[in-house]
Design a protein around this motif. Structure first.
Motif, PDB file in Angstrom:
ATOM      1  N   ALA A   1       8.993   2.529   5.672  1.00  0.00           N
ATOM      2  CA  ALA A   1       9.407   3.439   4.607  1.00  0.00           C
ATOM      3  C   ALA A   1       9.114   2.952   3.183  1.00  0.00           C
ATOM      4  O   ALA A   1       8.635   3.731   2.352  1.00  0.00           O
ATOM      5  N   PRO A   2       9.373   1.686   2.827  1.00  0.00           N
ATOM      6  CA  PRO A   2       9.148   1.284   1.429  1.00  0.00           C
ATOM      7  C   PRO A   2       7.689   1.321   0.982  1.00  0.00           C
ATOM      8  O   PRO A   2       7.417   1.277  -0.219  1.00  0.00           O
ATOM      9  N   PHE A   3       6.755   1.415   1.925  1.00  0.00           N
ATOM     10  CA  PHE A   3       5.340   1.314   1.571  1.00  0.00           C
ATOM     11  C   PHE A   3       4.574   2.609   1.793  1.00  0.00           C
ATOM     12  O   PHE A   3       3.339   2.614   1.748  1.00  0.00           O
ATOM     13  N   THR A   4       5.286   3.713   2.028  1.00  0.00           N
ATOM     14  CA  THR A   4       4.601   4.962   2.347  1.00  0.00           C
ATOM     15  C   THR A   4       3.861   5.549   1.147  1.00  0.00           C
ATOM     16  O   THR A   4       2.891   6.287   1.318  1.00  0.00           O
ATOM     17  N   ILE A   5       4.305   5.245  -0.049  1.00  0.00           N
ATOM     18  CA  ILE A   5       3.613   5.708  -1.258  1.00  0.00           C
ATOM     19  C   ILE A   5       2.926   4.510  -1.898  1.00  0.00           C
ATOM     20  O   ILE A   5       3.576   3.557  -2.321  1.00  0.00           O
ATOM     21  N   SER A   6       1.610   4.557  -1.958  1.00  0.00           N
ATOM     22  CA  SER A   6       0.828   3.460  -2.516  1.00  0.00           C
ATOM     23  C   SER A   6       0.192   3.896  -3.830  1.00  0.00           C
ATOM     24  O   SER A   6      -0.732   4.715  -3.844  1.00  0.00           O
ATOM     25  N   VAL A   7       0.683   3.356  -4.939  1.00  0.00           N
ATOM     26  CA  VAL A   7       0.083   3.690  -6.228  1.00  0.00           C
ATOM     27  C   VAL A   7      -1.329   3.098  -6.329  1.00  0.00           C
ATOM     28  O   VAL A   7      -2.205   3.667  -6.994  1.00  0.00           O
ATOM     29  N   PHE A   8      -1.556   1.985  -5.660  1.00  0.00           N
ATOM     30  CA  PHE A   8      -2.913   1.434  -5.625  1.00  0.00           C
ATOM     31  C   PHE A   8      -3.861   2.389  -4.901  1.00  0.00           C
ATOM     32  O   PHE A   8      -5.007   2.594  -5.321  1.00  0.00           O
ATOM     33  N   GLY A   9      -3.386   2.987  -3.790  1.00  0.00           N
ATOM     34  CA  GLY A   9      -4.213   3.955  -3.078  1.00  0.00           C
ATOM     35  C   GLY A   9      -4.523   5.168  -3.939  1.00  0.00           C
ATOM     36  O   GLY A   9      -5.655   5.658  -3.947  1.00  0.00           O
ATOM     37  N   ILE A  10      -3.528   5.674  -4.662  1.00  0.00           N
ATOM     38  CA  ILE A  10      -3.759   6.810  -5.556  1.00  0.00           C
ATOM     39  C   ILE A  10      -4.780   6.453  -6.615  1.00  0.00           C
ATOM     40  O   ILE A  10      -5.708   7.223  -6.914  1.00  0.00           O
ATOM     41  N   PHE A  11      -4.655   5.264  -7.196  1.00  0.00           N
ATOM     42  CA  PHE A  11      -5.588   4.827  -8.231  1.00  0.00           C
ATOM     43  C   PHE A  11      -6.998   4.670  -7.659  1.00  0.00           C
ATOM     44  O   PHE A  11      -7.989   5.077  -8.283  1.00  0.00           O
ATOM     45  N   LEU A  12      -7.123   4.089  -6.467  1.00  0.00           N
ATOM     46  CA  LEU A  12      -8.430   3.877  -5.843  1.00  0.00           C
ATOM     47  C   LEU A  12      -9.114   5.208  -5.546  1.00  0.00           C
ATOM     48  O   LEU A  12     -10.297   5.404  -5.884  1.00  0.00           O
ATOM     49  N   PHE A  13      -8.382   6.145  -4.937  1.00  0.00           N
ATOM     50  CA  PHE A  13      -8.956   7.451  -4.615  1.00  0.00           C
ATOM     51  C   PHE A  13      -9.251   8.256  -5.875  1.00  0.00           C
ATOM     52  O   PHE A  13     -10.222   9.027  -5.910  1.00  0.00           O
ATOM     53  N   LEU A  14      -8.434   8.088  -6.894  1.00  0.00           N
ATOM     54  CA  LEU A  14      -8.671   8.786  -8.158  1.00  0.00           C
ATOM     55  C   LEU A  14     -10.021   8.410  -8.741  1.00  0.00           C
ATOM     56  O   LEU A  14     -10.786   9.275  -9.190  1.00  0.00           O
ATOM     57  N   GLN A  15     -10.342   7.121  -8.747  1.00  0.00           N
ATOM     58  CA  GLN A  15     -11.633   6.678  -9.256  1.00  0.00           C
ATOM     59  C   GLN A  15     -12.783   7.229  -8.422  1.00  0.00           C
ATOM     60  O   GLN A  15     -13.836   7.581  -8.950  1.00  0.00           O
ATOM     61  N   PHE A  16     -12.592   7.316  -7.112  1.00  0.00           N
ATOM     62  CA  PHE A  16     -13.648   7.835  -6.249  1.00  0.00           C
ATOM     63  C   PHE A  16     -13.830   9.338  -6.434  1.00  0.00           C
ATOM     64  O   PHE A  16     -14.968   9.829  -6.519  1.00  0.00           O
TER      65      PHE A  16
END
Length: 278
Positions: A146-161
């Motif tokens: 549960a504590p890791f279900t939202i990844s701001v790093f993942g959002i940032f990585l996909f945003l750049q792509f």
């Protein structure tokens, strides 16, 4: 430039790369060496990578019998897979909205994402532990995931792509009558596999190797993850059995090494296309 100069430059470059590779491989080489040594051979005053007595069978037998290695690996796979799937399901639509949709809060959301990258898990560990304790969620997969279900790093990585995907492709999909959900599922995701693979490597490695959070919320060996399982090789009276410990570490790290080697091409593509630099 002359042929001799180019040859010298290549030799220097390969020498530097080889030295760097040796530095990164050194811990793994020592781990393989220690996994085949007897306890008396490990603590000898002379440093040798080749064991005087070959104890691979004994050490790996201890590693497989002292703890339920299959259960540790199963827990690691389940936890990492659940975290990765939920992170991708949440991060991809969020990144798409910020990259391709126009709305007032886009800039504020980008600021929140950047701020989220600065918050470590250690800062929120205590309130999360109290919350899981209140709801009886300790010693469960829920507490690990549960504590890791939202990844701001993942959002940032996909945003750049997603910013590199042409807007004309999105407009064409809308003209064909696709909804935004359909665009994500049928246009964005098929083109985002390099970025998803790169993020998967980051996510799986981080959570497979995580000891801090499982050590806090897990006390039942049935839910122990691979790094937490390594602690069971510690013995206060007899001392640590480093041979068996290194053998268990080899077993636990092998899936990560194999996964990275299989996904290496996509990983490099994802890092290159998202614009991240080492």
């Amino acid at each position: 430039m002359s042929a001799n100069t180019l040859l010298l430059a290549r030799i220097v470059r390969l020498s530097i790369l080889s030295l760097g590779a040796l530095v990164f491989l050194a811990p793994y080489i020592f781990m393989v060496s220690t996994a085949g040594k007897a306890q008396s051979d490990i603590f000898t005053s002379s440093l040798s990578l080749v064991p005087q007595q070959w104890f691979h069978v004994q050490n790996f037998t201890k590693a497989l019998s002292r703890v339920s290695m299959g259960n540790l690996l199963f827990n690691g796979v389940i936890v990492c897979l659940l975290i990765l799937v939920i992170q991708v399901i949440i991060a991809v639509p969020c990144a798409y909205a910020m990259a391709k949709l126009k709305f007032r809060a886009a800039r504020a959301m980008m600021v929140l994402v950047m701020l989220g990258l600065l918050v470590p898990i250690h800062a929120t560990a205590l309130p999360l532990y109290v919350a899981f304790d209140k709801v009886g969620g300790l010693n469960s997969y829920f507490a690990l995931v549960a504590p890791f279900t939202i990844s701001v790093f993942g959002i940032f990585l996909f945003l750049q792509f997603f910013r590199s995907i042409p807007d004309d492709l999105i407009h064409a999909a809308r003209l064909d009558g696709m909804t935004e959900v359909g665009i994500i599922a049928r246009v964005i995701v098929p083109n985002a596999w390099p970025a998803i693979t790169a993020f998967a490597i980051f996510s799986v490695v981080a959570h497979w190797n995580d000891l801090y959070w499982p050590l806090i919320v897990i006390s039942n060996q049935a839910y122990a993850t691979p790094p937490l399982g390594l602690l069971y090789f510690r013995a206060a009276e007899a001392g640590d059995d480093y041979g068996a410990l290194m053998a268990a570490t080899l077993i636990i790290t092998f899936p990560l090494v194999a996964a990275f080697l299989l996904a290496q091409k996509r990983f490099v593509e994802g890092i290159t296309m998202t614009g991240l630099k080492g």
